[in-house]
Design a protein around this motif. Structure first.
Motif, PDB file in Angstrom:
ATOM      1  N   GLY A   6      -1.166  -4.340  14.103  1.00  7.38           N
ATOM      2  CA  GLY A   6      -0.067  -3.569  13.768  1.00  7.38           C
ATOM      3  C   GLY A   6       0.324  -2.371  14.628  1.00  7.38           C
ATOM      4  N   ASP A   7       1.490  -1.834  14.522  1.00 11.50           N
ATOM      5  CA  ASP A   7       1.827  -0.782  15.405  1.00 11.50           C
ATOM      6  C   ASP A   7       0.939   0.496  15.480  1.00 11.50           C
ATOM      7  N   LEU A   8       1.036   1.253  16.610  1.00  7.77           N
ATOM      8  CA  LEU A   8       0.476   2.675  16.631  1.00  7.77           C
ATOM      9  C   LEU A   8       0.663   3.206  15.206  1.00  7.77           C
ATOM     10  N   GLY A   9      -0.333   3.783  14.577  1.00  7.46           N
ATOM     11  CA  GLY A   9      -0.052   4.240  13.201  1.00  7.46           C
ATOM     12  C   GLY A   9       0.033   3.515  12.021  1.00  7.46           C
ATOM     13  N   ALA A  10      -0.113   2.268  12.272  1.00  9.11           N
ATOM     14  CA  ALA A  10       0.155   1.518  11.076  1.00  9.11           C
ATOM     15  C   ALA A  10      -1.074   1.480   9.858  1.00  9.11           C
ATOM     16  N   GLY A  11      -2.306   2.097  10.340  1.00 11.84           N
ATOM     17  CA  GLY A  11      -3.031   2.262   9.206  1.00 11.84           C
ATOM     18  C   GLY A  11      -4.365   1.476   9.540  1.00 11.84           C
ATOM     19  N   LYS A  12      -4.690   0.794  10.880  1.00 13.09           N
ATOM     20  CA  LYS A  12      -5.699   0.190  11.381  1.00 13.09           C
ATOM     21  C   LYS A  12      -7.186   0.887  11.117  1.00 13.09           C
ATOM     22  N   THR A  13      -7.088   2.023  11.592  1.00 14.61           N
ATOM     23  CA  THR A  13      -8.353   3.005  11.512  1.00 14.61           C
ATOM     24  C   THR A  13      -8.601   3.313  10.328  1.00 14.61           C
ATOM     25  N   THR A  14      -7.338   3.950   9.456  1.00 13.83           N
ATOM     26  CA  THR A  14      -7.501   4.088   8.049  1.00 13.83           C
ATOM     27  C   THR A  14      -8.350   3.180   7.219  1.00 13.83           C
ATOM     28  N   PHE A  15      -7.772   2.121   7.427  1.00 13.82           N
ATOM     29  CA  PHE A  15      -8.404   1.017   6.871  1.00 13.82           C
ATOM     30  C   PHE A  15     -10.004   0.770   7.064  1.00 13.82           C
ATOM     31  N   LEU A  64       0.889  -1.157   0.089  1.00 11.96           N
ATOM     32  CA  LEU A  64      -0.091  -0.097  -0.045  1.00 11.96           C
ATOM     33  C   LEU A  64       0.756   1.409  -0.051  1.00 11.96           C
ATOM     34  N   ALA A  65       1.044   1.938  -1.013  1.00 10.89           N
ATOM     35  CA  ALA A  65       1.933   3.103  -1.254  1.00 10.89           C
ATOM     36  C   ALA A  65       1.707   4.250  -0.514  1.00 10.89           C
ATOM     37  N   ASP A  66       0.368   4.582  -0.509  1.00  8.49           N
ATOM     38  CA  ASP A  66      -0.070   5.874   0.361  1.00  8.49           C
ATOM     39  C   ASP A  66      -1.409   5.406   0.949  1.00  8.49           C
ATOM     40  N   GLU A  67      -1.917   6.286   1.827  1.00  6.63           N
ATOM     41  CA  GLU A  67      -3.183   6.330   2.567  1.00  6.63           C
ATOM     42  C   GLU A  67      -4.382   6.115   1.586  1.00  6.63           C
ATOM     43  N   GLN A  92       8.871   2.034   5.853  1.00  9.90           N
ATOM     44  CA  GLN A  92       9.156   3.383   5.504  1.00  9.90           C
ATOM     45  C   GLN A  92       8.116   4.261   5.433  1.00  9.90           C
ATOM     46  N   ASN A  93       7.950   4.980   4.230  1.00 11.40           N
ATOM     47  CA  ASN A  93       6.359   5.787   4.234  1.00 11.40           C
ATOM     48  C   ASN A  93       5.465   5.001   3.665  1.00 11.40           C
ATOM     49  N   GLN A  94       5.441   3.837   3.549  1.00 12.15           N
ATOM     50  CA  GLN A  94       4.401   3.137   2.969  1.00 12.15           C
ATOM     51  C   GLN A  94       3.752   1.909   3.920  1.00 12.15           C
ATOM     52  N   ARG A  95       2.958   1.147   3.471  1.00 13.96           N
ATOM     53  CA  ARG A  95       2.543   0.281   4.569  1.00 13.96           C
ATOM     54  C   ARG A  95       2.610  -1.380   3.842  1.00 13.96           C
ATOM     55  N   ILE A 127     -12.011  -5.265  14.598  1.00 18.76           N
ATOM     56  CA  ILE A 127     -11.142  -5.038  15.921  1.00 18.76           C
ATOM     57  C   ILE A 127     -10.040  -4.882  15.900  1.00 18.76           C
ATOM     58  N   GLU A 128      -9.442  -3.418  16.224  1.00 21.81           N
ATOM     59  CA  GLU A 128      -8.142  -2.898  16.419  1.00 21.81           C
ATOM     60  C   GLU A 128      -7.521  -3.502  17.908  1.00 21.81           C
ATOM     61  N   TRP A 129      -6.453  -3.907  17.848  1.00 26.61           N
ATOM     62  CA  TRP A 129      -5.616  -4.162  19.187  1.00 26.61           C
ATOM     63  C   TRP A 129      -6.445  -5.602  19.683  1.00 26.61           C
ATOM     64  N   PHE A 133     -13.969  -1.825  17.029  1.00 21.57           N
ATOM     65  CA  PHE A 133     -13.472  -1.722  18.280  1.00 21.57           C
ATOM     66  C   PHE A 133     -12.110  -1.435  18.249  1.00 21.57           C
ATOM     67  N   ASP A 134     -11.729  -0.611  19.389  1.00 23.63           N
ATOM     68  CA  ASP A 134     -10.262  -0.081  19.436  1.00 23.63           C
ATOM     69  C   ASP A 134      -9.865  -0.720  21.069  1.00 23.63           C
ATOM     70  N   LEU A 135      -9.178  -1.796  21.230  1.00 23.01           N
ATOM     71  CA  LEU A 135      -9.114  -2.206  22.464  1.00 23.01           C
ATOM     72  C   LEU A 135      -7.697  -1.803  23.094  1.00 23.01           C
ATOM     73  N   ALA A 163      -4.209   4.310  -1.119  1.00 21.56           N
ATOM     74  CA  ALA A 163      -4.029   2.866  -1.617  1.00 21.56           C
ATOM     75  C   ALA A 163      -4.921   2.079  -0.297  1.00 21.56           C
ATOM     76  N   THR A 164      -4.564   2.594   0.741  1.00 24.05           N
ATOM     77  CA  THR A 164      -5.204   1.856   1.905  1.00 24.05           C
ATOM     78  C   THR A 164      -6.853   1.755   2.072  1.00 24.05           C
ATOM     79  N   LEU A 165      -7.269   2.971   1.804  1.00 19.54           N
ATOM     80  CA  LEU A 165      -8.610   3.263   1.409  1.00 19.54           C
ATOM     81  C   LEU A 165      -9.226   2.476   0.274  1.00 19.54           C
ATOM     82  N   LYS A 168     -14.500   7.719  13.806  1.00 18.34           N
ATOM     83  CA  LYS A 168     -13.751   8.137  14.675  1.00 18.34           C
ATOM     84  C   LYS A 168     -13.130   6.843  15.588  1.00 18.34           C
ATOM     85  N   SER A 169     -11.898   6.907  16.029  1.00 14.62           N
ATOM     86  CA  SER A 169     -11.136   5.965  16.575  1.00 14.62           C
ATOM     87  C   SER A 169     -11.970   5.826  18.112  1.00 14.62           C
ATOM     88  N   PRO A 170     -12.470   4.663  18.417  1.00 16.03           N
ATOM     89  CA  PRO A 170     -13.074   4.363  19.720  1.00 16.03           C
ATOM     90  C   PRO A 170     -11.848   4.205  20.710  1.00 16.03           C
TER      91      PRO A 170
HETATM   92  N1  LIG Z   1      -0.396   3.044   2.826  1.00 14.98           N
HETATM   93  C1  LIG Z   1      -0.094   4.130   3.576  1.00 14.98           C
HETATM   94  N2  LIG Z   1       1.119   4.797   3.190  1.00 14.98           N
HETATM   95  C2  LIG Z   1       1.372   5.632   4.164  1.00 14.98           C
HETATM   96  N3  LIG Z   1       0.666   6.012   5.363  1.00 14.98           N
HETATM   97  C3  LIG Z   1      -0.378   5.634   5.261  1.00 14.98           C
HETATM   98  C4  LIG Z   1      -0.932   4.548   4.635  1.00 14.98           C
HETATM   99  N4  LIG Z   1      -2.209   4.077   5.023  1.00 14.98           N
HETATM  100  C5  LIG Z   1      -2.380   4.912   6.022  1.00 14.98           C
HETATM  101  N5  LIG Z   1      -1.541   5.868   6.083  1.00 14.98           N
HETATM  102  C6  LIG Z   1      -1.425   7.029   7.237  1.00 14.98           C
HETATM  103  O1  LIG Z   1      -0.894   6.237   8.429  1.00 14.98           O
HETATM  104  C7  LIG Z   1      -1.485   6.885   9.659  1.00 14.98           C
HETATM  105  C8  LIG Z   1      -2.287   5.629  10.226  1.00 14.98           C
HETATM  106  O2  LIG Z   1      -3.130   6.205  11.120  1.00 14.98           O
HETATM  107  P1  LIG Z   1      -4.171   5.328  11.820  1.00 14.98           P
HETATM  108  O3  LIG Z   1      -5.115   6.181  12.842  1.00 14.98           O
HETATM  109  O4  LIG Z   1      -4.999   4.708  10.772  1.00 14.98           O
HETATM  110  O5  LIG Z   1      -3.431   4.070  12.513  1.00 14.98           O
HETATM  111  P2  LIG Z   1      -3.922   2.844  13.309  1.00 14.98           P
HETATM  112  O6  LIG Z   1      -3.137   1.716  13.170  1.00 14.98           O
HETATM  113  O7  LIG Z   1      -5.484   2.887  13.539  1.00 14.98           O
HETATM  114  O8  LIG Z   1      -3.312   3.378  14.756  1.00 14.98           O
HETATM  115  P3  LIG Z   1      -3.861   3.264  16.316  1.00 14.98           P
HETATM  116  O9  LIG Z   1      -2.990   2.040  16.915  1.00 14.98           O
HETATM  117  O10 LIG Z   1      -3.111   4.327  17.084  1.00 14.98           O
HETATM  118  O11 LIG Z   1      -5.087   3.083  16.451  1.00 14.98           O
HETATM  119  C9  LIG Z   1      -2.473   7.929   9.072  1.00 14.98           C
HETATM  120  O12 LIG Z   1      -1.647   9.157   9.139  1.00 14.98           O
HETATM  121  C10 LIG Z   1      -2.480   7.676   7.597  1.00 14.98           C
HETATM  122  O13 LIG Z   1      -2.618   8.784   6.685  1.00 14.98           O
END
Ligand SMILES: Nc1ncnc2c1ncn2[C@@H]1O[C@H](COP(=O)(O)OP(=O)(O)OP(=O)(O)O)[C@@H](O)[C@H]1O
Ligand SMILES: [Mg+2]
Length: 161
Positions: free
Chosen positions: A37-46, A10-13, A132-135, A109-111, A81-83, A15-17, A61-63
């Motif tokens: 996945g780690d904090l900020g990995a993209g679970k809520t974005t997905f 997933l090259a960018d946000e 790096q900047n992708q996922r 279910i996140e976490w 869910f966000d546990l 792509a995740t959407l 919104k993230s619960p």
């Molecule tokens: N494929 C991607 N490439 C780069 N950045 C991405 C990609 N998908 C999502 N992002 C960015 O990564 C961040 C993901 O945040 P998000 O809140 O979705 O993470 P999360 O896994 O839910 O974190 P948390 O564990 O804190 O709930 C956002 O800033 C989003 O724009």
């Protein structure tokens, strides 16, 4: 039956959407989806991509503090869910966690690792990795229907590339 996995790049946000949207038609009759996945990995974005593709308008919104956010989308019950902040798995018992897993409901279910032992088994396991900047997203399908969903999603994704 053995589980099947596939890794999506997933090259960018966007792509995740876009990938999340491909899951929408397959999850209309309910499913349990773990998002790891780690904090900020993209679970809520997905989750947002999926909910919006199912027809939800507005924010997702993230619960984080409420643990669960309910949605009704075209008569489909969805629970996000966000546990992460779960302190004691007993909190899940108090909230009546089993009822959320009724057949036909979609549970994202996140976490899930924080609720170990109290959650329904996942039909789909999603593991997001920061690259790096992708996922990278590894999707594992744990039951026969989910394998069919994954194969259809794979095909649609490859065609869209
Ligand atoms: N494929 C991607 N490439 C780069 N950045 C991405 C990609 N998908 C999502 N992002 C960015 O990564 C961040 C993901 O945040 P998000 O809140 O979705 O993470 P999360 O896994 O839910 O974190 P948390 O564990 O804190 O709930 C956002 O800033 C989003 O724009
Ligand atoms: Mg999140």
């Amino acid at each position: 039956m053995t589980a099947q996995s596939y890794i999506f790049h997933l090259a960018d946000e966007a792509a995740t959407l876009a990938l999340a949207a491909l899951f929408a038609p397959h999850l209309r009759h309910g499913a349990v989806v773990y998002l790891q996945g780690d904090l900020g990995a993209g679970k809520t974005t997905f989750s947002r991509g999926l909910l919006q593709a199912m027809g939800h308008h507005g924010n997702v919104k993230s619960p984080t503090y409420t643990l669960v956010e309910p949605y009704t989308i075209a008569e489909q019950q969805v629970f996000h869910f966000d546990l992460y902040r779960l302190r004691d798995p007993e909190e899940l018992e108090f909230m009546g966690i089993r009822d959320y897993f009724s057949k036909g409901n979609l549970c994202l279910i996140e976490w899930p690792e924080r609720g170990y032992g109290l959650l329904a088994d996942a039909d789909l396991d999603l593991q997001l990795q920061i690259d790096q900047n992708q996922r990278q997203l590894c999707v594992t399908a744990n039951q026969p229907d989910a394998v069919l969903w994954l194969n259809a999603i794979k095909l649609a994704w490859e065609q869209a590339q």
